[in-house]
Design a protein around this motif. Structure first.
Motif, short mmCIF file in Angstrom:
data_model
loop_
_atom_site.label_atom_id
_atom_site.label_comp_id
_atom_site.label_asym_id
_atom_site.label_seq_id
_atom_site.Cartn_x
_atom_site.Cartn_y
_atom_site.Cartn_z
N ASP A 7 0.82 -1.21 0.00
CA ASP A 7 0.00 0.00 0.00
C ASP A 7 0.86 1.26 0.00
O ASP A 7 0.55 2.24 -0.69
CB ASP A 7 -0.95 0.00 1.20
CG ASP A 7 -2.02 -1.06 1.09
OD1 ASP A 7 -2.33 -1.49 -0.04
OD2 ASP A 7 -2.56 -1.44 2.14
N TYR A 8 1.94 1.23 0.77
CA TYR A 8 2.85 2.38 0.80
C TYR A 8 3.47 2.60 -0.58
O TYR A 8 3.59 3.73 -1.05
CB TYR A 8 3.94 2.15 1.86
CG TYR A 8 4.98 3.23 1.87
CD1 TYR A 8 4.69 4.49 2.40
CD2 TYR A 8 6.24 3.02 1.33
CE1 TYR A 8 5.65 5.49 2.39
CE2 TYR A 8 7.20 4.01 1.33
CZ TYR A 8 6.89 5.25 1.86
OH TYR A 8 7.83 6.25 1.84
N THR A 9 3.86 1.52 -1.23
CA THR A 9 4.45 1.60 -2.57
C THR A 9 3.49 2.27 -3.54
O THR A 9 3.88 3.14 -4.31
CB THR A 9 4.83 0.19 -3.07
OG1 THR A 9 5.80 -0.35 -2.19
CG2 THR A 9 5.37 0.23 -4.47
N LYS A 10 2.23 1.86 -3.49
CA LYS A 10 1.24 2.47 -4.38
C LYS A 10 1.08 3.96 -4.10
O LYS A 10 1.00 4.75 -5.03
CB LYS A 10 -0.11 1.77 -4.24
CG LYS A 10 -0.17 0.44 -4.93
CD LYS A 10 -1.52 -0.22 -5.00
CE LYS A 10 -2.61 0.35 -4.21
NZ LYS A 10 -3.86 -0.41 -4.24
N SER A 11 1.08 4.33 -2.84
CA SER A 11 0.91 5.75 -2.52
C SER A 11 2.11 6.57 -2.98
O SER A 11 1.95 7.69 -3.47
CB SER A 11 0.65 5.95 -1.03
OG SER A 11 1.79 5.69 -0.27
N VAL A 12 3.31 6.01 -2.86
CA VAL A 12 4.51 6.71 -3.34
C VAL A 12 4.43 6.87 -4.85
O VAL A 12 4.69 7.95 -5.39
CB VAL A 12 5.80 5.95 -2.94
CG1 VAL A 12 7.01 6.49 -3.69
CG2 VAL A 12 6.02 6.02 -1.45
N LEU A 13 4.05 5.81 -5.56
CA LEU A 13 3.95 5.89 -7.02
C LEU A 13 2.91 6.91 -7.45
O LEU A 13 3.12 7.64 -8.42
CB LEU A 13 3.64 4.51 -7.60
CG LEU A 13 4.78 3.50 -7.50
CD1 LEU A 13 4.30 2.11 -7.89
CD2 LEU A 13 5.96 3.92 -8.36
N GLU A 14 1.81 6.99 -6.74
CA GLU A 14 0.79 7.99 -7.07
C GLU A 14 1.34 9.40 -6.87
O GLU A 14 1.08 10.29 -7.67
CB GLU A 14 -0.45 7.78 -6.21
CG GLU A 14 -1.25 6.57 -6.61
CD GLU A 14 -2.38 6.26 -5.66
OE1 GLU A 14 -2.43 6.83 -4.55
OE2 GLU A 14 -3.23 5.43 -6.04
N ARG A 15 2.12 9.60 -5.80
CA ARG A 15 2.67 10.92 -5.52
C ARG A 15 3.72 11.37 -6.52
O ARG A 15 3.86 12.58 -6.75
CB ARG A 15 3.25 10.97 -4.11
CG ARG A 15 2.18 11.15 -3.06
CD ARG A 15 2.77 11.36 -1.70
NE ARG A 15 2.62 10.08 -1.00
CZ ARG A 15 3.52 9.56 -0.19
NH1 ARG A 15 4.63 10.18 0.07
NH2 ARG A 15 3.31 8.39 0.38
N VAL A 16 4.46 10.44 -7.10
CA VAL A 16 5.52 10.82 -8.04
C VAL A 16 5.09 10.66 -9.49
O VAL A 16 5.92 10.77 -10.40
CB VAL A 16 6.83 10.05 -7.79
CG1 VAL A 16 7.37 10.33 -6.41
CG2 VAL A 16 6.67 8.57 -8.04
N SER A 17 3.82 10.44 -9.73
CA SER A 17 3.34 10.19 -11.09
C SER A 17 3.45 11.42 -12.00
O SER A 17 3.28 11.30 -13.21
CB SER A 17 1.90 9.70 -11.07
OG SER A 17 1.04 10.68 -10.54
N PHE A 18 3.78 12.57 -11.46
CA PHE A 18 3.95 13.77 -12.28
C PHE A 18 5.23 13.72 -13.12
O PHE A 18 5.38 14.46 -14.08
CB PHE A 18 3.96 15.03 -11.39
CG PHE A 18 5.13 15.09 -10.45
CD1 PHE A 18 6.31 15.70 -10.83
CD2 PHE A 18 5.05 14.53 -9.18
CE1 PHE A 18 7.39 15.76 -9.97
CE2 PHE A 18 6.12 14.58 -8.31
CZ PHE A 18 7.30 15.20 -8.71
N ASP A 19 6.19 12.84 -12.73
CA ASP A 19 7.48 12.77 -13.40
C ASP A 19 7.77 11.32 -13.81
O ASP A 19 8.06 10.49 -12.94
CB ASP A 19 8.57 13.28 -12.45
CG ASP A 19 9.96 13.27 -13.07
OD1 ASP A 19 10.10 12.92 -14.26
OD2 ASP A 19 10.92 13.60 -12.35
N PRO A 20 7.72 10.99 -15.10
CA PRO A 20 7.94 9.61 -15.53
C PRO A 20 9.30 9.03 -15.13
O PRO A 20 9.40 7.85 -14.82
CB PRO A 20 7.82 9.69 -17.06
CG PRO A 20 6.97 10.88 -17.31
CD PRO A 20 7.32 11.85 -16.21
#
Length: 64
Positions: A7-20
């Protein structure tokens, strides 16, 4: 405990999704830290998530 990491991994990925580039970097870290069945779950989630963020489709190769 592993579920919390997923779950933490998904939240991190959502937060950094602005930069590929940053997204790909975090995705590589996630693949190293998650259990094999969690990586499979992450692949499914990424298919859904990248439909909404097409600029991240190129990052799918990290988990393939």
């Amino acid at each position: 405990m592993p579920r919390m990491i997923y779950d933490y991994t998904k939240s991190v990925l959502e937060r950094v999704s602005f930069d590929p580039i940053l997204f790909a970097k975090e995705l590589k870290k996630a693949v190293k830290n998650l259990l094999p069945y969690e990586v499979e779950q992450l692949k499914k989630w990424l298919q859904y998530f990248t439909n909404e963020h097409p600029e991240l489709k190129q990052c799918l190769s990290v988990v393939s």
